[in-house]
Design a protein around this motif. Structure first.
Motif, PDB file in Angstrom:
ATOM      1  N   ASP A  63       0.829  -1.210   0.000  1.00  0.00           N
ATOM      2  CA  ASP A  63       0.000   0.000   0.000  1.00  0.00           C
ATOM      3  C   ASP A  63       0.865   1.262   0.000  1.00  0.00           C
ATOM      4  O   ASP A  63       0.580   2.223  -0.717  1.00  0.00           O
ATOM      5  CB  ASP A  63      -0.946   0.010   1.203  1.00  0.00           C
ATOM      6  CG  ASP A  63      -2.016  -1.067   1.106  1.00  0.00           C
ATOM      7  OD1 ASP A  63      -2.343  -1.473  -0.026  1.00  0.00           O
ATOM      8  OD2 ASP A  63      -2.502  -1.503   2.166  1.00  0.00           O
ATOM      9  N   ALA A  64       1.924   1.254   0.787  1.00  0.00           N
ATOM     10  CA  ALA A  64       2.832   2.401   0.822  1.00  0.00           C
ATOM     11  C   ALA A  64       3.530   2.565  -0.527  1.00  0.00           C
ATOM     12  O   ALA A  64       3.697   3.687  -1.020  1.00  0.00           O
ATOM     13  CB  ALA A  64       3.852   2.238   1.946  1.00  0.00           C
ATOM     14  N   ALA A  65       3.934   1.464  -1.140  1.00  0.00           N
ATOM     15  CA  ALA A  65       4.574   1.523  -2.460  1.00  0.00           C
ATOM     16  C   ALA A  65       3.603   2.077  -3.501  1.00  0.00           C
ATOM     17  O   ALA A  65       3.991   2.871  -4.364  1.00  0.00           O
ATOM     18  CB  ALA A  65       5.072   0.140  -2.870  1.00  0.00           C
ATOM     19  N   MET A  66       2.356   1.686  -3.416  1.00  0.00           N
ATOM     20  CA  MET A  66       1.355   2.186  -4.357  1.00  0.00           C
ATOM     21  C   MET A  66       1.094   3.677  -4.149  1.00  0.00           C
ATOM     22  O   MET A  66       0.814   4.393  -5.105  1.00  0.00           O
ATOM     23  CB  MET A  66       0.047   1.395  -4.228  1.00  0.00           C
ATOM     24  CG  MET A  66       0.182  -0.049  -4.686  1.00  0.00           C
ATOM     25  SD  MET A  66       0.790  -0.215  -6.385  1.00  0.00           S
ATOM     26  CE  MET A  66      -0.543   0.521  -7.292  1.00  0.00           C
ATOM     27  N   ARG A  67       1.217   4.160  -2.908  1.00  0.00           N
ATOM     28  CA  ARG A  67       1.078   5.607  -2.665  1.00  0.00           C
ATOM     29  C   ARG A  67       2.187   6.375  -3.372  1.00  0.00           C
ATOM     30  O   ARG A  67       1.959   7.461  -3.914  1.00  0.00           O
ATOM     31  CB  ARG A  67       1.105   5.919  -1.159  1.00  0.00           C
ATOM     32  CG  ARG A  67      -0.218   5.763  -0.475  1.00  0.00           C
ATOM     33  CD  ARG A  67      -0.282   6.442   0.889  1.00  0.00           C
ATOM     34  NE  ARG A  67       0.862   6.219   1.752  1.00  0.00           N
ATOM     35  CZ  ARG A  67       1.028   5.173   2.553  1.00  0.00           C
ATOM     36  NH1 ARG A  67       0.120   4.226   2.594  1.00  0.00           N
ATOM     37  NH2 ARG A  67       2.105   5.066   3.311  1.00  0.00           N
ATOM     38  N   VAL A  68       3.399   5.808  -3.386  1.00  0.00           N
ATOM     39  CA  VAL A  68       4.498   6.454  -4.098  1.00  0.00           C
ATOM     40  C   VAL A  68       4.147   6.559  -5.586  1.00  0.00           C
ATOM     41  O   VAL A  68       4.249   7.618  -6.196  1.00  0.00           O
ATOM     42  CB  VAL A  68       5.829   5.690  -3.905  1.00  0.00           C
ATOM     43  CG1 VAL A  68       6.914   6.273  -4.802  1.00  0.00           C
ATOM     44  CG2 VAL A  68       6.260   5.713  -2.453  1.00  0.00           C
ATOM     45  N   ALA A  69       3.740   5.436  -6.179  1.00  0.00           N
ATOM     46  CA  ALA A  69       3.394   5.421  -7.605  1.00  0.00           C
ATOM     47  C   ALA A  69       2.238   6.379  -7.901  1.00  0.00           C
ATOM     48  O   ALA A  69       2.261   7.106  -8.893  1.00  0.00           O
ATOM     49  CB  ALA A  69       3.047   4.013  -8.060  1.00  0.00           C
ATOM     50  N   ALA A  70       1.227   6.383  -7.040  1.00  0.00           N
ATOM     51  CA  ALA A  70       0.078   7.269  -7.244  1.00  0.00           C
ATOM     52  C   ALA A  70       0.487   8.734  -7.144  1.00  0.00           C
ATOM     53  O   ALA A  70      -0.016   9.583  -7.890  1.00  0.00           O
ATOM     54  CB  ALA A  70      -1.016   6.954  -6.223  1.00  0.00           C
ATOM     55  N   THR A  71       1.425   9.033  -6.256  1.00  0.00           N
ATOM     56  CA  THR A  71       1.916  10.406  -6.119  1.00  0.00           C
ATOM     57  C   THR A  71       2.638  10.843  -7.394  1.00  0.00           C
ATOM     58  O   THR A  71       2.436  11.956  -7.889  1.00  0.00           O
ATOM     59  CB  THR A  71       2.856  10.526  -4.898  1.00  0.00           C
ATOM     60  OG1 THR A  71       2.136  10.131  -3.730  1.00  0.00           O
ATOM     61  CG2 THR A  71       3.368  11.938  -4.734  1.00  0.00           C
ATOM     62  N   VAL A  72       3.449   9.955  -7.953  1.00  0.00           N
ATOM     63  CA  VAL A  72       4.163  10.271  -9.192  1.00  0.00           C
ATOM     64  C   VAL A  72       3.173  10.452 -10.336  1.00  0.00           C
ATOM     65  O   VAL A  72       3.224  11.426 -11.083  1.00  0.00           O
ATOM     66  CB  VAL A  72       5.198   9.177  -9.528  1.00  0.00           C
ATOM     67  CG1 VAL A  72       5.825   9.416 -10.893  1.00  0.00           C
ATOM     68  CG2 VAL A  72       6.268   9.107  -8.453  1.00  0.00           C
TER      69      VAL A  72
END
Length: 107
Positions: A63-72
């Motif tokens: 979930d944290a990794a997906m937040r990074v991708a979503a932020t980008v």
């Protein structure tokens, strides 16, 4: 913490001036720091090929990794792929042994 690899391809907007890579990276670093404070950044590389950047980071979960991708992606200027990554003793040892043999042969 798990290790993740993110591949990023910048997308130039059809409207407005071309995107400044330096400005984009600075703005993005600030956004990721605010949205994902639990991320540990391991490295960033400009790469040749279909992607522009390869980033390696650690995150507590997917979930944290997906937040990074979503932020980008939320910038509207990038396409991302996230891959989970793990080290194995066999792969690490084999790669190191090959490098040492190659280095010794070249000497």
């Amino acid at each position: 913490m798990a290790t993740f690899i993110m591949l990023t391809r910048l997308i130039q907007s059809q409207k407005g001036p071309p995107l400044s890579t330096e400005a984009f990276q600075k703005q993005l670093g600030e956004r990721i720091g605010q949205a994902c404070p639990d991320i540990e950044w391991r490295g960033s590389f400009a790469v040749l090929g279909p992607y522009d950047f390869l980033d390696i980071f650690s995150a507590p979960d997917i979930d944290a990794a997906m937040r990074v991708a979503a932020t980008v992606r939320g910038t509207g200027h990038a396409h991302t792929e996230i891959w989970g990554a793990g080290r194995t003793e066999i792969a690490t040892r084999t790669t190191s042994e090959r490098f040492i043999r190659w280095r010794d042969e070249e000497s």
